[in-house]
Design an enzyme around this catalytic site. Sequence first.
Site, PDB file in Angstrom:
ATOM      1  N   CYS A 114      -5.359   9.023   0.601  1.00 44.86           N
ATOM      2  CA  CYS A 114      -5.255   8.812   2.188  1.00 44.86           C
ATOM      3  C   CYS A 114      -5.864   9.879   2.914  1.00 44.86           C
ATOM      4  O   CYS A 114      -6.175   9.500   4.002  1.00 44.86           O
ATOM      5  CB  CYS A 114      -3.849   8.384   2.587  1.00 44.86           C
ATOM      6  SG  CYS A 114      -3.068   7.041   1.599  1.00 44.86           S
ATOM      7  N   HIS A 256      -2.595   9.367  10.145  1.00 39.40           N
ATOM      8  CA  HIS A 256      -2.970   8.349   9.081  1.00 39.40           C
ATOM      9  C   HIS A 256      -1.982   7.285   9.442  1.00 39.40           C
ATOM     10  O   HIS A 256      -0.787   7.486   9.540  1.00 39.40           O
ATOM     11  CB  HIS A 256      -2.605   8.970   7.797  1.00 39.40           C
ATOM     12  CG  HIS A 256      -2.479   8.045   6.452  1.00 39.40           C
ATOM     13  ND1 HIS A 256      -3.431   7.058   6.400  1.00 39.40           N
ATOM     14  CD2 HIS A 256      -1.728   7.801   5.429  1.00 39.40           C
ATOM     15  CE1 HIS A 256      -3.312   6.404   5.402  1.00 39.40           C
ATOM     16  NE2 HIS A 256      -2.041   6.778   4.813  1.00 39.40           N
ATOM     17  N   ASN A 286      -1.617  -0.116   5.547  1.00 34.06           N
ATOM     18  CA  ASN A 286      -2.093   1.172   5.012  1.00 34.06           C
ATOM     19  C   ASN A 286      -3.324   0.767   4.253  1.00 34.06           C
ATOM     20  O   ASN A 286      -3.469   0.401   3.246  1.00 34.06           O
ATOM     21  CB  ASN A 286      -1.125   1.795   4.227  1.00 34.06           C
ATOM     22  CG  ASN A 286      -1.544   2.993   3.665  1.00 34.06           C
ATOM     23  OD1 ASN A 286      -2.678   3.630   3.792  1.00 34.06           O
ATOM     24  ND2 ASN A 286      -0.651   3.872   3.219  1.00 34.06           N
TER      25      ASN A 286
END
Length: 329
Positions: A114, A256, A286
Amino acid sequence: MNTNFILRGFGHHAPERVMTNADLERFVDTSDEWITTRTGIKERHIVAEGEASSDLGLEAARNALAKAGLAASDLTHIVFATFTPDFIIPSSACVLQEKLGISGQFCVDVQAACSGFLYAMETARGLLALNPQAKVLVVAAEVVTSRVNWEDRSTCVLFGDAAGAAVLTAGDAAETPRVVDIMLGADGSLGELLTVRGGGSAIPYKLGEAVGEEYFVQFQGREVFKHAVRHMSAISQTLLAKHGMTTADVDVLIPHQANWRIIDAVGRKLEIPQERVFANVERYGNTSAASVPVAISEALDMGVIKPGNRVLVPTFGGGFTWGAMLLQF
Ligand code: ACO
């Protein structure tokens, strides 16, 4: 290092198909109420059959190039962040280059889960410091759903597919928008807390054997949550302090996009009020490395980021990896 890193354009793209929490309820033992209260996610985009990371990256790249007023043939370097590449070989950067109809450029994939976009941006900064004439395309594209176990309710409800892209060049000191700085870190001793273990050289594919759970995303949610909040906040503070700033100098915080509760906790820890925090996790889930460039690109399109704004972008992901990027628009 005297190079100034200019952001020529941002772009993003998500596949057409949208899967809502109500859709998930039909084949997973879950509920809109559970997903919403635990994560803030309402829906996510999912690729069509045969659509790969490079296809999403291609649309995001075209979008970023158009905003930059550049043609694909102007590019000198392509850096592609993903943990869900089209193939092991060729790299997704090479596949994307071919789809852009160009050849000869430097092409490389970067894998930092990520945090991939920030690691790719830092790679781009290094390339520009070495080659001031370079025009670098940074793409982060993920088909996370290709590595999701749809029978595991504790993971499958969290993810989506998307791509974001940025075009960078060197420029004058006074020019904006620019990357002020990036800081990155990692701790491999915590790698076991968030994994996709199958299909590498340690657990290789065996011809004819069915794939097991280890081929999909697995994590210890509470541990990931704790480390994500701690590291994103700490590295943000360190980066700001390095430039003589505090969080009061930040106009927009774009962490994020893993989970609204993580985003909210980072905002609180940094004492940045909610109205200065941008989140789109509700509509995307996500999307791993793509989450941050998609959010920046959307925030620009929506006018949330305005000329003169300072934007702080912390990330956290498997590895563990983390980072923070400060942008001046
Ligand atoms: N629907 C309904 N119930 C569920 C679901 C679901 N989709 N998933 C889990 N549950 C159940 C569990 O089985 C458990 O039931 P039990 O108490 O009867 O055993 C209960 O819900 C509680 O589960 P917890 O895991 O304790 O819930 P928690 O409050 O920790 O939330 C979550 C889980 C959302 C995963 C949270 O830990 C989190 O956000 N962690 C961060 C992890 C993350 O986002 N990882 C993604 C990659 S990492 C990154 O991007 C940074």
